[in-house]
Write a protein that holds these residues in place. Structure first.
Motif, PDB file in Angstrom:
ATOM      1  N   ALA A 384       0.821  -1.219   0.000  1.00  0.00           N
ATOM      2  CA  ALA A 384       0.000   0.000   0.000  1.00  0.00           C
ATOM      3  C   ALA A 384       0.850   1.262   0.000  1.00  0.00           C
ATOM      4  CB  ALA A 384      -0.942  -0.005   1.205  1.00  0.00           C
ATOM      5  N   GLN A 385       1.989   1.227   0.683  1.00  0.00           N
ATOM      6  CA  GLN A 385       2.919   2.362   0.693  1.00  0.00           C
ATOM      7  C   GLN A 385       4.321   1.799   0.483  1.00  0.00           C
ATOM      8  OE1 GLN A 385       2.567   5.154   3.999  1.00  0.00           O
ATOM      9  NE2 GLN A 385       0.506   4.422   4.418  1.00  0.00           N
ATOM     10  N   LYS A 386       4.717   1.698  -0.758  1.00  0.00           N
ATOM     11  CA  LYS A 386       5.980   1.050  -1.101  1.00  0.00           C
ATOM     12  C   LYS A 386       7.159   1.843  -0.546  1.00  0.00           C
ATOM     13  CE  LYS A 386       8.067  -1.197  -5.134  1.00  0.00           C
ATOM     14  NZ  LYS A 386       7.937  -1.359  -6.595  1.00  0.00           N
ATOM     15  N   ARG A 387       8.015   1.182   0.223  1.00  0.00           N
ATOM     16  CA  ARG A 387       9.131   1.846   0.883  1.00  0.00           C
ATOM     17  C   ARG A 387      10.478   1.333   0.380  1.00  0.00           C
ATOM     18  NH1 ARG A 387       7.552   5.609   4.782  1.00  0.00           N
ATOM     19  NH2 ARG A 387       5.329   5.912   4.386  1.00  0.00           N
ATOM     20  N   HIS A 388      11.533   2.007   0.834  1.00  0.00           N
ATOM     21  CA  HIS A 388      12.899   1.749   0.369  1.00  0.00           C
ATOM     22  C   HIS A 388      13.716   1.167   1.522  1.00  0.00           C
ATOM     23  CE1 HIS A 388      16.905   3.629  -1.273  1.00  0.00           C
ATOM     24  NE2 HIS A 388      16.933   2.317  -1.249  1.00  0.00           N
ATOM     25  N   ILE A 389      14.187  -0.074   1.347  1.00  0.00           N
ATOM     26  CA  ILE A 389      14.927  -0.777   2.393  1.00  0.00           C
ATOM     27  C   ILE A 389      16.349  -1.043   1.913  1.00  0.00           C
ATOM     28  CG2 ILE A 389      14.995  -2.795   3.895  1.00  0.00           C
ATOM     29  CD1 ILE A 389      12.538  -0.978   4.303  1.00  0.00           C
ATOM     30  N   LEU A 407      11.186  -8.189  -5.057  1.00  0.00           N
ATOM     31  CA  LEU A 407      10.980  -7.366  -6.242  1.00  0.00           C
ATOM     32  C   LEU A 407       9.869  -7.929  -7.119  1.00  0.00           C
ATOM     33  CD1 LEU A 407      14.682  -6.538  -7.236  1.00  0.00           C
ATOM     34  CD2 LEU A 407      13.039  -5.042  -6.100  1.00  0.00           C
ATOM     35  N   SER A 408       9.805  -9.256  -7.228  1.00  0.00           N
ATOM     36  CA  SER A 408       8.759  -9.858  -8.069  1.00  0.00           C
ATOM     37  C   SER A 408       7.372  -9.589  -7.505  1.00  0.00           C
ATOM     38  CB  SER A 408       8.990 -11.368  -8.195  1.00  0.00           C
ATOM     39  OG  SER A 408       8.726 -12.036  -6.979  1.00  0.00           O
ATOM     40  N   GLN A 409       7.289  -9.450  -6.176  1.00  0.00           N
ATOM     41  CA  GLN A 409       6.006  -9.157  -5.537  1.00  0.00           C
ATOM     42  C   GLN A 409       5.712  -7.665  -5.496  1.00  0.00           C
ATOM     43  OE1 GLN A 409       6.420 -11.135  -1.656  1.00  0.00           O
ATOM     44  NE2 GLN A 409       5.056 -12.734  -2.384  1.00  0.00           N
ATOM     45  N   GLY A 410       6.675  -6.840  -5.844  1.00  0.00           N
ATOM     46  CA  GLY A 410       6.475  -5.394  -5.812  1.00  0.00           C
ATOM     47  C   GLY A 410       6.299  -4.853  -4.411  1.00  0.00           C
ATOM     48  N   LEU A 411       6.973  -5.462  -3.422  1.00  0.00           N
ATOM     49  CA  LEU A 411       6.774  -5.062  -2.028  1.00  0.00           C
ATOM     50  C   LEU A 411       7.559  -3.819  -1.647  1.00  0.00           C
ATOM     51  CD1 LEU A 411       6.800  -8.467  -0.112  1.00  0.00           C
ATOM     52  CD2 LEU A 411       4.879  -6.966  -0.522  1.00  0.00           C
TER      53      LEU A 411
END
Length: 706
Positions: A384-389, A407-411
């Protein structure tokens, strides 16, 4: 209301395993008490188990035995039908099914395979089974190698037959469609089949699911493995016959290719093996040597000296026959192929209307929160709110495998720390499929932010006599560099610890990011995914012997963490006695911590001191602390010290098979989380997902200050 579903295929190789996986994954978000049943199976080899039964029971850890998962063998069914004993056959299937139905909240049934001479009667038999079991049916057809009209016709007849028999059809899935025809096919199906759009799904062909592993090639070609035994999990997405000169063969190699060449072509063998070892060529699945010819002894000596050769197989057939056999390989999902299972479930989720499916099979009433629902909710929350880890340990193969899945899940968006060349070598060595163009790669030693981070660290720690030169030395350490990325706002959170110790991961965060204003300590929780619920255990990883004041803070932080992840906090502070009965220094510490926590947060349900059994068992809780709002139904369990907490979570994990997600650190102003050095790829994925969610709610550092 329905308590079962029958997955019925229209012909062989329709992809029923993908559908069964997807359906059970969807159902397991409501209940873990699921049964699996196949009315008729082919008798496997002695000591073996039917492939689909083994896949489903193993992957979902279903409680039933393989013997309970089927009605009878195909030969038995054939014998009964040849003597006109259809009723006897159906009675045996119904009896076995009813035994299963009594034990489980929901039963997924999977029809037979439509193979060989028996295919002529199998569809009619499946219709009779569906009608007699009273299961709603999900029809699965395939669109591969067909025109749209042919694909539609392949499911039209089964649909008509089931309707004539007054069976409840919950939907139609057309599998293995060309990706560019999915929308067109779905529109045509809705129009021609007279079904609502929500009941029709078209799933595209995915090469990853139909490509064999090298172990499949070995088994089905009866090949001898000469080299590369450790890499038989390599995925062969296409084969190439290397019968031309070596330079032309190398030009044709693509990612995941399986090369086929006669065993006396030493030039091709050497060229292909060298290409596999080189970072300038793609990762290869392996090499098959035809005609029963093994490499010349001089070439064999060279191959024997390679530390990690690709799989090299030898078969007796000629090159043409070998290529034809590889083209015709039968590929099925197996319980050990986690990557393919993940792809199958993700594909099902993407192309099937899960809400409509749930409504059509609404026989399950949700009881609490299952682990599957919990992890599913985590994924949706992270998306819902894609973040940077940032992941500092970029060279660890588990980190790279987890990155590929994330990445494949777009998490999340991901930064890996390390040199590009070393990452490429690790990917190649472990045959990990990850497009490095999709991630940010930073080598701390040559980063454009090196001087800025060194100055930031110096300002944070100069009061501790840290010099600028010392700061520059420290940020060469990936843990410090990653922490400074988070502190400076160049990443939202950090996950480390697959290689480094807990202290190595946490120390930079304590020195630089520091605690939130209302927190005096950093603590941790484990999210314990049990069979039918998710509990929060704190603190099992950080504070050895907290004071009463610290224990109260841990309890409140743990309650907030539970709420953040969708768990209603009912907090139990654990001790060796319950209520007012116990005496002693340790129980008094817990009693004091309970009073402090209750005073600070009267909005929370908090009980203590309380024993573990009284906290989680309703009968024991009612006996020991009657009228308590927590006893018997606690969701947050706070241990009095690290020794008790760490041993308890590990004991529960080992004895019950629970999934332990964590440790999740709490109290920091920005999230940094620690991994165990024995972590699995799944552990990393879960921790990154948790960290991403924490970044959505933890107070940001608007103006970093030392």
């Amino acid at each position: 209301m329905a308590h079962s579903l029958y997955v019925s295929t229209t012909e062989v190789a329709s992809g029923k395993a993908l559908v069964s996986l997807g359906v059970i994954e969807c159902l397991s978000r409501k209940t873990s008490n699921i049964g699996f049943f196949r009315p008729i199976i082919r008798k496997p080899e002695a000591g073996d188990i039917d492939d689909d039964i083994k896949l489903i029971l193993t992957h979902f850890r279903l409680k039933q035995s393989p013997e309970d998962a089927f009605g009878l063998y195909l030969q038995e069914a054939t014998d009964l039908l040849s003597h006109h004993h259809l009723d006897d056959l159906l009675d045996r299937i119904i009896e076995r099914y009813k035994q299963l139905e009594k034990k489980y909240d929901f039963v997924v049934c999977e029809g037979s395979d439509f193979k060989g001479q028996e295919a002529a009667f199998e569809f009619d038999l499946n219709v009779e089974i569906v009608k007699n079991l009273g299961c709603p049916v999900l029809i699965v057809g395939k669109a591969s190698d067909r025109t749209p009209e042919e694909a539609i016709n392949s499911v039209q007849l089964p649909l008509d037959v089931y309707r004539e028999k007054e069976c409840d059809v919950v939907g139609v899935i057309l599998n293995l469609a060309q990706p560019d025809r999915v929308d067109t096919l779905k529109a045509s199906l809705v129009k021609e089949l007279d079904l609502p759009e929500s009941l029709v799904s078209v799933i595209p062909y995915d090469r990853r699911l139909s490509s064999p592993r090298m172990r499949d090639v070995v088994e089905q070609l009866n090949a001898e493995v000469l080299y590369g035994h450790k890499r038989l999990n390599n995925l062969a997405n296409k084969y190439v016959v290397a019968a031309m000169q070596v330079q032309h063969a190398l030009e044709r190699l693509k990612e995941g290719n399986l090369a086929i060449t006669p065993g006396d072509r030493s030039d091709v063998i050497l060229g292909v093996v060298q290409a596999d070892q080189s970072v300038n060529y793609p990762n290869l699945a392996g090499l098959v040597l035809s005609c029963g010819i093994q490499p010349h002894r001089v070439i064999a000596k060279l191959l024997d000296g390679l530390p990690d050769p690709p799989p090299i197989l030898c078969v007796k057939s000629d090159t043409y026959t070998t290529a034809s056999a590889i083209h015709d390989l039968h590929i099925s999902l197996t319980c050990g192929d986690r990557e393919k299972i993940h792809v199958a479930i993700e594909t099902f989720d993407r192309y099937v209307n899960l809400q409509e499916l749930e409504e059509r099979i609404e026989g399950i009433k949700i009881k609490g929160m299952t682990p599957k629902m919990f992890t599913y909710n985590l994924v949706q929350q992270a998306k819902a709110q894609k973040r940077h880890i940032v992941l500092p340990e970029g060279n660890d193969p588990r980190i790279l495998q987890a990155t590929s899945v994330l990445l494949s899940q777009g998490l999340v968006n991901i930064t890996l720390l390390g040199s590009l060349s070393s990452l490429e070598q690790t990917l190649k060595k472990h045959n990990i499929r990850l497009d490095l163009n999709q991630v940010q790669i930073i080598n701390p030693a040559i980063s454009e932010n090196f001087d800025r981070y060194a100055e930031t660290l110096y300002e944070c720690r100069k009061h501790k006599n840290l010099s600028l030169d010392m700061a520059k030395d420290l940020i060469m350490d990936v843990s410090y560099f990653g922490t400074l990325m988070v502190y400076s706002g160049d990443a939202d959170g950090m996950v480390s610890g697959a290689v480094h110790t807990t202290q190595h991961t946490i120390r930079p965060a304590l020195q630089i990011i520091k605690t939130q204003p209302e927190c005096s300590i950093v603590s941790s929780v484990f999210l314990m995914c049990l069979e039918d619920r998710v509990l929060v255990y704190g603190d099992c990883a950080v504070n050895p012997n907290p004071t009463a004041e610290q224990l109260a803070e841990i309890a409140l932080s743990s309650a907030d963490t539970a709420k953040r992840f969708g768990i209603e906090p009912r907090v139990a502070l654990l001790s060796y006695s319950s209520g007012e009965s116990g005496k002693g220094e340790e129980v008094e510490k817990v009693r004091k911590a309970t009073h402090l926590a209750q005073q600070k947060r009267p909005d929370l349900k908090i009980e203590g001191p309380i024993q573990y059994d009284a906290a989680v068992d309703p009968d024991v809780g009612a006996q020991k602390i009657p009228d308590s709002e927590v006893a018997g139904q606690a969701t947050v369990l706070v241990f009095p010290d690290l020794n008790t907490g760490n041993n308890t979570y590990k004991a529960v994990q080992r004895e019950t098979g629970a999934i332990a997600i964590g440790p999740v650190l709490q109290g920091l102003r920005k999230p940094v989380n620690d991994l165990s050095r024995g972590c699995t790829v799944t552990d990393i994925i879960n921790t990154v997902t948790i960290t991403a969610i924490q970044t959505q709610t933890i107070c940001p550092l608007n103006s970093p200050s030392p």
